[in-house]
Design a protein around this motif. Structure first.
Motif, PDB file in Angstrom:
ATOM      1  N   LEU B  12       4.802   4.718   5.440  1.00 53.20           N
ATOM      2  CA  LEU B  12       4.289   3.406   4.106  1.00 53.20           C
ATOM      3  C   LEU B  12       2.969   4.502   3.368  1.00 53.20           C
ATOM      4  CD1 LEU B  12       5.361  -0.330   4.607  1.00 53.20           C
ATOM      5  CD2 LEU B  12       7.369   2.058   4.573  1.00 53.20           C
ATOM      6  N   GLY B  13       3.246   4.998   2.596  1.00 56.42           N
ATOM      7  CA  GLY B  13       2.125   5.736   2.295  1.00 56.42           C
ATOM      8  C   GLY B  13       1.537   6.650   2.621  1.00 56.42           C
ATOM      9  N   LEU B  14       1.236   7.805   1.254  1.00 57.05           N
ATOM     10  CA  LEU B  14       1.111   8.817   2.340  1.00 57.05           C
ATOM     11  C   LEU B  14      -0.587   9.632   1.614  1.00 57.05           C
ATOM     12  CD1 LEU B  14       1.966  11.588   4.030  1.00 57.05           C
ATOM     13  CD2 LEU B  14       2.892  12.606   2.488  1.00 57.05           C
ATOM     14  N   GLY B  15      -1.702   8.834   1.705  1.00 52.65           N
ATOM     15  CA  GLY B  15      -3.223   8.913   0.833  1.00 52.65           C
ATOM     16  C   GLY B  15      -3.222   9.457   1.709  1.00 52.65           C
ATOM     17  N   THR B  16      -4.758   9.628   1.893  1.00 49.02           N
ATOM     18  CA  THR B  16      -5.528   9.905   2.400  1.00 49.02           C
ATOM     19  C   THR B  16      -4.757   9.749   4.344  1.00 49.02           C
ATOM     20  OG1 THR B  16      -6.991   9.897   1.146  1.00 49.02           O
ATOM     21  CG2 THR B  16      -8.196  10.221   3.419  1.00 49.02           C
ATOM     22  N   ILE B  85      -2.818  -5.855  -1.387  1.00 47.77           N
ATOM     23  CA  ILE B  85      -2.390  -7.449  -0.890  1.00 47.77           C
ATOM     24  C   ILE B  85      -0.385  -7.267  -0.647  1.00 47.77           C
ATOM     25  CG2 ILE B  85      -1.873  -8.825  -1.011  1.00 47.77           C
ATOM     26  CD1 ILE B  85      -4.765  -8.944   0.273  1.00 47.77           C
ATOM     27  N   GLU B  86      -0.242  -6.282  -1.755  1.00 46.31           N
ATOM     28  CA  GLU B  86       1.259  -6.206  -2.177  1.00 46.31           C
ATOM     29  C   GLU B  86       1.142  -5.213  -2.966  1.00 46.31           C
ATOM     30  OE1 GLU B  86       3.735  -8.350  -0.997  1.00 46.31           O
ATOM     31  OE2 GLU B  86       3.231 -10.188  -1.232  1.00 46.31           O
ATOM     32  N   PRO B  87       3.068  -4.403  -2.493  1.00 43.33           N
ATOM     33  CA  PRO B  87       3.793  -4.708  -1.287  1.00 43.33           C
ATOM     34  C   PRO B  87       3.907  -4.564  -0.618  1.00 43.33           C
ATOM     35  CG  PRO B  87       3.900  -2.747  -2.588  1.00 43.33           C
ATOM     36  CD  PRO B  87       2.571  -2.826  -3.015  1.00 43.33           C
ATOM     37  N   ALA B  88       2.109  -4.744   0.190  1.00 37.71           N
ATOM     38  CA  ALA B  88       2.352  -4.623   1.350  1.00 37.71           C
ATOM     39  C   ALA B  88       3.286  -5.258   2.543  1.00 37.71           C
ATOM     40  CB  ALA B  88       0.950  -3.730   2.294  1.00 37.71           C
ATOM     41  N   ARG B  89       2.676  -6.449   1.837  1.00 37.67           N
ATOM     42  CA  ARG B  89       2.668  -7.920   2.894  1.00 37.67           C
ATOM     43  C   ARG B  89       3.897  -8.026   3.348  1.00 37.67           C
ATOM     44  NH1 ARG B  89       2.887 -13.153  -0.419  1.00 37.67           N
ATOM     45  NH2 ARG B  89       2.544 -15.398   1.231  1.00 37.67           N
ATOM     46  N   VAL B 103       2.948  -1.224  12.429  1.00 36.94           N
ATOM     47  CA  VAL B 103       1.328  -0.452  12.652  1.00 36.94           C
ATOM     48  C   VAL B 103       0.759  -0.573  11.109  1.00 36.94           C
ATOM     49  CG1 VAL B 103      -0.638   0.790  13.432  1.00 36.94           C
ATOM     50  CG2 VAL B 103       1.855   0.364  15.164  1.00 36.94           C
ATOM     51  N   THR B 104      -0.819  -1.793  10.973  1.00 34.74           N
ATOM     52  CA  THR B 104      -1.409  -1.119   9.672  1.00 34.74           C
ATOM     53  C   THR B 104      -2.461  -1.004  10.131  1.00 34.74           C
ATOM     54  OG1 THR B 104      -1.242  -2.491   7.475  1.00 34.74           O
ATOM     55  CG2 THR B 104      -2.085  -3.599   9.537  1.00 34.74           C
ATOM     56  N   ALA B 105      -3.517  -0.592   9.293  1.00 32.62           N
ATOM     57  CA  ALA B 105      -4.787  -0.153   8.702  1.00 32.62           C
ATOM     58  C   ALA B 105      -5.134  -1.039   7.459  1.00 32.62           C
ATOM     59  CB  ALA B 105      -5.328   0.715   8.472  1.00 32.62           C
ATOM     60  N   ASN B 106      -4.575  -2.442   6.885  1.00 34.57           N
ATOM     61  CA  ASN B 106      -5.158  -2.695   5.673  1.00 34.57           C
ATOM     62  C   ASN B 106      -5.598  -4.045   6.162  1.00 34.57           C
ATOM     63  OD1 ASN B 106      -4.510  -4.693   3.024  1.00 34.57           O
ATOM     64  ND2 ASN B 106      -2.537  -3.445   3.205  1.00 34.57           N
ATOM     65  N   LYS B 107      -7.529  -3.535   5.889  1.00 38.84           N
ATOM     66  CA  LYS B 107      -8.078  -4.851   6.461  1.00 38.84           C
ATOM     67  C   LYS B 107      -8.068  -5.966   5.687  1.00 38.84           C
ATOM     68  CE  LYS B 107     -11.647  -2.502   4.559  1.00 38.84           C
ATOM     69  NZ  LYS B 107     -10.750  -1.396   3.609  1.00 38.84           N
ATOM     70  N   LEU B 109      -5.166  -7.461   4.276  1.00 40.16           N
ATOM     71  CA  LEU B 109      -4.450  -7.939   4.511  1.00 40.16           C
ATOM     72  C   LEU B 109      -4.479  -8.449   5.558  1.00 40.16           C
ATOM     73  CD1 LEU B 109      -1.498  -8.389   3.013  1.00 40.16           C
ATOM     74  CD2 LEU B 109      -0.688  -6.617   4.839  1.00 40.16           C
ATOM     75  N   VAL B 110      -4.725  -7.938   6.600  1.00 35.54           N
ATOM     76  CA  VAL B 110      -5.044  -9.090   7.729  1.00 35.54           C
ATOM     77  C   VAL B 110      -6.203 -10.217   7.702  1.00 35.54           C
ATOM     78  CG1 VAL B 110      -5.509  -8.501  10.469  1.00 35.54           C
ATOM     79  CG2 VAL B 110      -4.340  -6.972   9.716  1.00 35.54           C
ATOM     80  N   ALA B 111      -7.120  -9.809   6.858  1.00 38.12           N
ATOM     81  CA  ALA B 111      -8.017 -10.927   6.793  1.00 38.12           C
ATOM     82  C   ALA B 111      -7.968 -11.581   6.135  1.00 38.12           C
ATOM     83  CB  ALA B 111      -9.514 -10.169   6.018  1.00 38.12           C
ATOM     84  N   GLU B 112      -6.994 -11.509   5.288  1.00 38.87           N
ATOM     85  CA  GLU B 112      -6.451 -13.226   4.728  1.00 38.87           C
ATOM     86  C   GLU B 112      -4.662 -13.283   5.014  1.00 38.87           C
ATOM     87  OE1 GLU B 112      -6.859 -13.824   0.717  1.00 38.87           O
ATOM     88  OE2 GLU B 112      -8.509 -12.142   0.531  1.00 38.87           O
ATOM     89  N   TYR B 113      -4.656 -12.675   5.999  1.00 39.25           N
ATOM     90  CA  TYR B 113      -2.697 -13.685   6.269  1.00 39.25           C
ATOM     91  C   TYR B 113      -2.626 -12.594   7.146  1.00 39.25           C
ATOM     92  CZ  TYR B 113      -1.677 -13.458   0.853  1.00 39.25           C
ATOM     93  OH  TYR B 113      -1.859 -13.871  -0.757  1.00 39.25           O
TER      94      TYR B 113
END
Lengths: 428, 428
Positions: B12-16, B85-89, B103-107, B109-113
């Motif tokens: 999900l996502g193809l940025g850096t 946060i959204e739509p990732a969550r 597997v996620t790199a989303n700090k 999201l993990v820090a809040e949810y």
């Protein structure tokens, strides 16, 4: 909370590290059920001497019979902390072959018989874990095998012997000479009665063999490792290192190159801004370079009762999780390549050479020409006159093959104007 | 070798970071079968813009429909690198609830949810891993959850924001002021167009929330974290820090104390011989103290395409192993305690206070007495006369409760002889 099962372990050895494991197991008793979803206990402890007083230990757990552990089907984890090759090797093999998982801190054994033991684990579908065998409490095996698994790692450099790092720190910071620093290390219990394995780099050599095997996915055994100790390092070398903006550290060095694996242990001049340079006292650290992660370093206590027990218990908890999830043997041997080991003679290094020569015209030119003949390029020369007759010469070379440098050295020794080759130390 | 199965992932996502994951997956194609006992491939990549040119990417993998991933039963791993946060969550929850590992790199999201996501993973018996969410490529989550699992950890301190560490390094080493260093960081691509989250400590705050949760086995969310940035740090503060044998670092600080968890992000004066003090440029490091392991530190790249992808792929390989061994969900949430978070006002810190005062007799005595009234003990005073009329005063306190220091500060501000409170920085 509903009643959970209890996972039982047998402990082989109750020396410093064994006592640490026992203490941690007691301390973490109540936490275990949360951490692994099961209780964890030591069922039996194998010792030599049943009569020795052992404070705080439940004496009913002690046994001097291996059969009390190997024949006990309820024991699912064997924790080996006796050290040495035998009887540890035989016992671990018997344990693995009877379906028990094994956790060990035994670097000698893993560095020489790692393949045999990992094969036995794989054949029996059980775990064989040894995080504590390298750099004590520092997490390094699991990070290499798991976290950095997608990297092509080309460099692993470690300060993996606390005794020698303590000695070199005292020499560097307090101006002690080697003997004085060794005496201090012995007094503090950092150095053993016979410090040979530490100060000659053998202990570090075993650890670097294990790390190289894992990092490069190809078996490296202890006899593959070139080792050189720190007994020849003098206060004067330290002084020059400081002048050059460097420190001297005993490094375990492993590189994965196109023509094979280079692996050795030797003292090196290391620039002060390298992350390993600020690793002081008896601390250890392992520096890793991977194609994706770039530089990474792992730092901590490389020895001691509780730090080593911390690594062992991390493994034990992982085994217990695997038992709970019926997935023991989940990560076994990762040496799926057969990369050759490079002859040490062919390894390239920079050198710091300190020598005493006749203080007269033409000597430096003659020495420079010897280096030229042997294909050794010089990057820096410092000349200090010590007396009227003798000059101290310090020469730093570019990276050259070991055998070229050795040839040049032989040649230099034979020169009439050479009074002494005082030191030869590699430079990072 | 016999034919092995292929484990399929949706990206999900193809940025850096997404591009990094794609590259590493390509690069490691042949190795995977050895590393996980199965092939691993990216089956679909969710992107916003299907028309954008993407060099080196197999365009047939792209989709802009989430259903192409969530409804594809062959996809067993979802790798989320969109951020925000959204739509990732929602997507992650849907993936977990349909039995896919994530597997996620989303700090953020993990820090809040984190709890919601870990609960969903546990209920579905799948893996939810996020090594890349803290300190990029540096292995820290797995070491904390596994290697150090037998420790009671009481301290986690991290340099977990590369942008601010780069800025502070430039200020310290090259004498730049804050604006100049920030401009340099922006030029090099270290700082984002809007650097607020970095320089105000918010990014570091999310990471320290995640680390504290894992280290202390008790949920800490981002709103629990007191945050303070580095915009107020001046060249003059840096100069004093140097004089005192310290550096200034933006630290994420978490302590597990008898009266609760302390957690915050703020710049601190840190003695030069602390292992974190030599972490330079955009590097990150996390320092941990445990009752068994003692001090440990993990150092490396905290951001960037490939270092972050390295951490993600380490997780992906672990998930693949779990799939192979039918043990997904093997390590889920480890927050089994409910430790209260301490009010930040009650946290104790040492302070470095720099102020400008009237240069006349009795001023220092009056100031000292204000500190006394507010129960603040002074450990050091340096007074420098700047002009005839104004003296610069630097006061370092003993550890005092935050609210006592705040009260003292209010009082000092109101004094007629106080011209300016120039800086107030905590000291480690």
């Amino acid at each position: 909370m509903t009643e959970k099962r209890t996972i039982k372990a047998g402990l082989l050895g109750l020396g410093t590290v064994g006592s640490g494991v026992y203490k941690l197991m007691e301390r973490q008793q109540k936490e275990m059920v949360h951490k692994v979803g099961a209780s964890l206990c030591i069922e039996k402890i194998l010792v030599h001497n049943m009569d020795k007083k052992r404070e705080g230990v439940d004496m009913s757990l002690l046994t001097d019979k291996w059969t009390d552990i190997i024949d006990n089907d309820e024991i699912e984890i064997v924790i080996e902390v006796m050290g040495g090759i035998e009887p540890a090797r035989t016992m671990i093999l018997e344990a693995l072959n009877s379906g028990k998982n094994v956790v060990t801190a035994n670097k000698d054994l893993v560095a020489e018989y790692g393949k045999e033991l990992l094969d036995a684990a794989e054949n029996n579908g059980v775990d064989f874990l040894f995080e504590a065998a390298v750099a004590g409490g520092i997490p390094i095996i699991r990070p290499l095998k798991q976290c950095l698994a997608s990297n092509e790692i080309d460099e692993v450099i470690g300060i993996v012997n606390g005794t020698t790092n303590y000695i070199l720190t005292k020499m560097f910071e307090d101006g002690m000479d080697f003997k004085e620093a060794l005496a201090k290390a012995t007094e503090l219990g950092y150095a053993e009665a016979d410090p040979t394995a530490d100060i000659q780099g053998l202990d570090a050599g075993r650890k670097v063999a294990i790390m190289a095997s894992i990092a490069f996915h190809s078996r490296v055994v202890f006899p593959d490792v070139y080792t050189e100790g720190i007994t020849g390092i003098t206060a004067r070398d330290i002084q020059y290192a400081r002048e050059f903006g460097s420190v001297i550290k005993l490094l375990g060095v492993a590189h994965n190159t196109e023509d094979g694996i280079e692996v050795g242990v030797y003292p090196m001049l290391l620039p002060k801004d390298h992350p390993l340079a600020s690793v002081r006292d008896s601390f250890n650290a392992v520096f890793v370079h991977g194609d994706a992660v770039d530089d990474a370093m792992f730092y901590g206590r490389g020895a001691g009762e509780l730090p080593t027990a911390s690594a062992i218990m991390g493994d034990v908890i992982d085994v217990a999780r695997d038992i709970q999830y019926h997935c023991t043997g989940r990560i076994s041997c990762t040496c799926y390549r057969k990369t050759p080991i490079k002859r040490f003679d062919d390894v390239k290094n920079k050198f710091f050479l300190r020598m005493q020569v006749d203080n007269k015209p033409g000597v430096l030119a003659a020495i420079a020409s010897v280096f030229g003949v042997h294909k050794v390029s010089i990057s820096k020369v410092v000349q200090k006159i010590i007396t009227d007759g003798t000059a101290e010469l310090v020469i730093v070379t570019e990276a050259v093959k070991e055998y070229h440098m050795q040839d040049a050295l032989e040649h230099l020794k034979d020169m009439e104007t050479t009074r002494e080759i005082s030191s030869i130390i590699r430079e990072y």
